[in-house]
Design an enzyme around this catalytic site. Structure first.
Site, PDB file in Angstrom:
ATOM      1  N   LEU D 228       0.827  -1.206   0.000  1.00 62.17           N
ATOM      2  CA  LEU D 228       0.000   0.000   0.000  1.00 62.17           C
ATOM      3  C   LEU D 228       0.866   1.262   0.000  1.00 62.17           C
ATOM      4  CD1 LEU D 228      -2.840   1.254   0.219  1.00 62.17           C
ATOM      5  CD2 LEU D 228      -2.579   1.154   2.703  1.00 62.17           C
ATOM      6  N   ASP D 229       0.674   2.107  -0.995  1.00 60.38           N
ATOM      7  CA  ASP D 229       1.383   3.393  -1.103  1.00 60.38           C
ATOM      8  C   ASP D 229       2.899   3.230  -1.154  1.00 60.38           C
ATOM      9  OD1 ASP D 229      -1.093   4.637  -1.022  1.00 60.38           O
ATOM     10  OD2 ASP D 229      -1.038   4.911   1.136  1.00 60.38           O
TER      11      ASP D 229
END
Lengths: 285, 285, 285, 285
Positions: D228-229
């Site tokens: 994530l990210d």
């Protein structure tokens, strides 16, 4: 210090398309020069191709003194204009300064940390303020003050500086230099002007900015040419201000701008990253 | 929508020192107005004190229509000039536009999200490009084209717009408006100029910037006055460019600047944050 | 040096609405204090009203030593917490430094130009690099090196510095200070961290940034608290980088950031513009 | 639309020094391809040479379908990895969106002005908000809502989008996509995260930024990967905030950032300017 060479070159467009840059690369590789960095720019409006090539001199089999002769066939075939610089030859610089010393102090500190690859051979001031700092950094300081005869004063400066300097930095030097002096060091003299040119040309730009009520102030470093503040711009930057900022606040904020903008321009010049044409610069960074 | 009121005021310096602002605050508090925000600025060069006060109308015991009468003693005692605005009265705006619609599209989208507290009552274009977008946002669009008689055309616009508009936004409107029209909406008309004023006044600023070889381009929003691009500046911003950027790239990068710079100025005006004097603005943000 | 006083105050919301600030202004005016500047902030989430008032001491009829007694009724009535500072009493500062001296050089130069209204009473280094510069600026330099017993070393520093310093600046001081030392100078010690906090906490942030491939690098000045790099942030700024920038380039670009970010924070602290609560700062600029 | 081709290539360092780029240029020139632009980058830490070459297809004597075969000897000799793209083949894109439509509106407007050289073939929303805008721009809109079975919902999306899309833009799409979906479009899916990564990963970054008291907020566009990210960052930018900015103000200011940061990343991807390796990007601009 790395042992490399830089070639800044320009070639008219039809030649560029037909392989000028590839031919130059080929020439360097044939002579065992490892290309470290290449960058180029096509100015399609003027049909001109500009390039910067840096290569490792370690193993390069042409003595640099013979480079011109060896490179001649390539240059002629593609009508290449070029400037050759060696990264291991330290350029010689002088700094001109008046009463405000923040840019001088900044340049000297950066020089000390190795940011500016040059020898600073002399500081000339029309004011004594810079002397202690010059002494601290062991750079000869020369006071040239009270110029009743401005041109005579410039001739004296010319004698002091000599014709072979690679760069003169006007670090908030508050005298307008005459055309003879400027012509002597064309494209070898960098000034910092404390406005976002072409806004606020000439004297007291922060006062002009205050009166106009702008919301950002700027600084501009440029090569010095005959027209006041009209030379090719190398770097600019701005900082936000508001109605709370007095002229004095603008002067304070501006100092920080002037330092970084001037030092970037000086470094890029020293690293042979700046190519000038048509009163504009290409900066290969 | 919050139910608050804003007072923008100015008072000469000796009165300010003697408690003008405290007296105003005291007046509001006595009438049960909770102060939500206050900001002020002393222009020491001109001995003028400027202030913005925002207070909650919930519980405020003076009907707003009687405010002037109630406030008169305080205003007179301290020689206060003031402008009163109510946050729950939505200002009425019109937008003037030509063929380039990016600023219009941006303003309409922001209006839809609630960023711009106003009613957009009309869009006038001298080109048909804006019509579909006006229709999509359900704003009346009026085409005023081919102005052979420019002044007649402006009189027609005056009729359409009426005298009572709170704001006219020139969203890249490419006609220079005449002095009568400008006088009608003084300090109620905001323009976006696509340069960092005062650099590159007038036509084709991106072309001018390209020719000069600047390293940043800018945009400026300002109130329209009789002198071209000489009105009080509300907001400015810049973006970095390099030799790689053609005029077309500058136009593209500039669009993003123009949108944010214009919309900030419009929002600040609508929120009663802008105070003008001496051809400069104080923006209380 | 201007002869003025500054009051930084906070008051719970219901009191603010009921006129706390107006009452303070009234108090100052009654005693012939001309208000030079006022700024405030309502934190509506926490129902707290914060304010900074600066007034001219010329003509102010309460001796500053009696201020607390005179102001007591106002403070109690509105539950006001406040800090009083006099602009004509120069704060005493010390600077802690290691081998990198760019921030120190910058602070000393700014101090010399009058940007930082304080007395720099001592420089402590855990490395000799800073000594020549300290000598040049006539500031006592103390070397505290080879800390085999870190806590003993900190006790020695405490003895040298004394308990009454107004500010300790960590100008790229590369030792983590223990909780006792930190507690002694809580909200009186400002650090510069060479990243955009909370990104890249801890050691070698430029290397961390290089590995992550960010497109901007930053610097953060903050008050030192027990948690590493977790104190209230006073100022931050960033600069653009690209894939061309090596870690060394980032270090070079970062130096310029660190200098301006740290010096802004120090100046704001010295000018009594910073108010801390809930591990955040309000900076009245 | 210009008829040109782009070659993005990488080659290990010893080959680069020995003339890989010159050989590629020579190959193009021999086949009458005029080089319009070349840019390169040496990652000296990883001994990898990266380059982008753009040339005019007008007169180029190899049909593009035969390029691979013709180029094979050069590629093999210098161990060149490459990606070929034709500027006259419009990439096919889809946009995924949730309730916030500012990025979508921005992308669609830019597409209309010709800034984004692609065909937008579909908009998929998990909320109806985007439908009117999609209709206005004549782009098919598909609602995929109430995902009780998230993976089933993703399989449905895969069916709708097909495997051959050149780019999927997550324009503030508020669902975390599963590993199968991500793997299908690796390095072909660009997200905008509303923080300056790696600060404030995950949900509600503006709230996190508000709590931490940072002085700048940012936005980051990156390729989507399994973490994530954590994907390769293409572009970032920041805007200044102060204590006056509530979370709502940050959301408003952030919208402007998100739009420009996402659209730059999308344009660079579409113009074949982005080269990914080691979870970082080289962006040739």
């Amino acid at each position: 210090m790395k042992k490399s060479a830089v070639l800044l070159l320009s070639t008219p467009m039809p030649y560029a398309c037909k392989g000028a840059v590839a031919a130059v690369s080929q020439f360097l590789i044939e002579h065992h020069g490892s290309i470290l960095h290449s960058d180029d720019h096509l100015d399609s409006g003027r049909d001109l191709f500009l390039s910067r090539l840096e290569w490792d001199l370690d193993g390069f089999d042409i003595p640099i003194s013979d480079f011109e002769q060896g490179f001649k066939p390539v240059a002629e075939r593609f009508q290449i204009n070029y400037h050759l610089a060696l990264a291991d030859v330290r350029p010689k610089c002088a700094i001109l300064v008046s009463a405000y010393c923040h840019c001088l102090a900044d340049l000297l500190y950066r020089h000390g940390t190795g940011e500016l690859p040059c020898d600073i051979v002399m500081i000339i001031g029309n004011h004594e303020a810079a002397k202690p700092m010059a002494d601290f950094h062991h750079v000869p300081f020369q006071l040239l003050t009270h110029p009743t005869d401005k041109r005579a004063s410039e001739r004296e400066m010319l004698d002091l500086l000599g014709p072979d300097l690679d760069l003169i930095v006007l670090a908030r030097y508050m005298q307008i230099l005459g055309p003879d002096f400027v012509a002597q060091y064309l494209l070898r003299m960098i000034n910092i002007h404390h406005s976002f040119l072409p806004a606020f040309i000439g004297a007291k730009p922060y006062h002009q900015a205050f009166e106009r009520g702008v919301k950002l102030i700027g600084a501009t470093s440029h090569y010095v040419t005959a027209g006041l503040d009209e030379g090719p711009i190398i770097e600019q930057d701005v900082v936000r201000i508001s109605h709370r900022d007095s002229v004095e606040d603008m002067v304070r904020k501006g100092r920080d701008l002037e330092k970084v903008v001037l030092s970037r321009a000086v470094r890029w010049h020293l690293e042979n990253r700046v190519l000038v044409y048509q009163n504009k610069t290409v900066v290969f960074v």
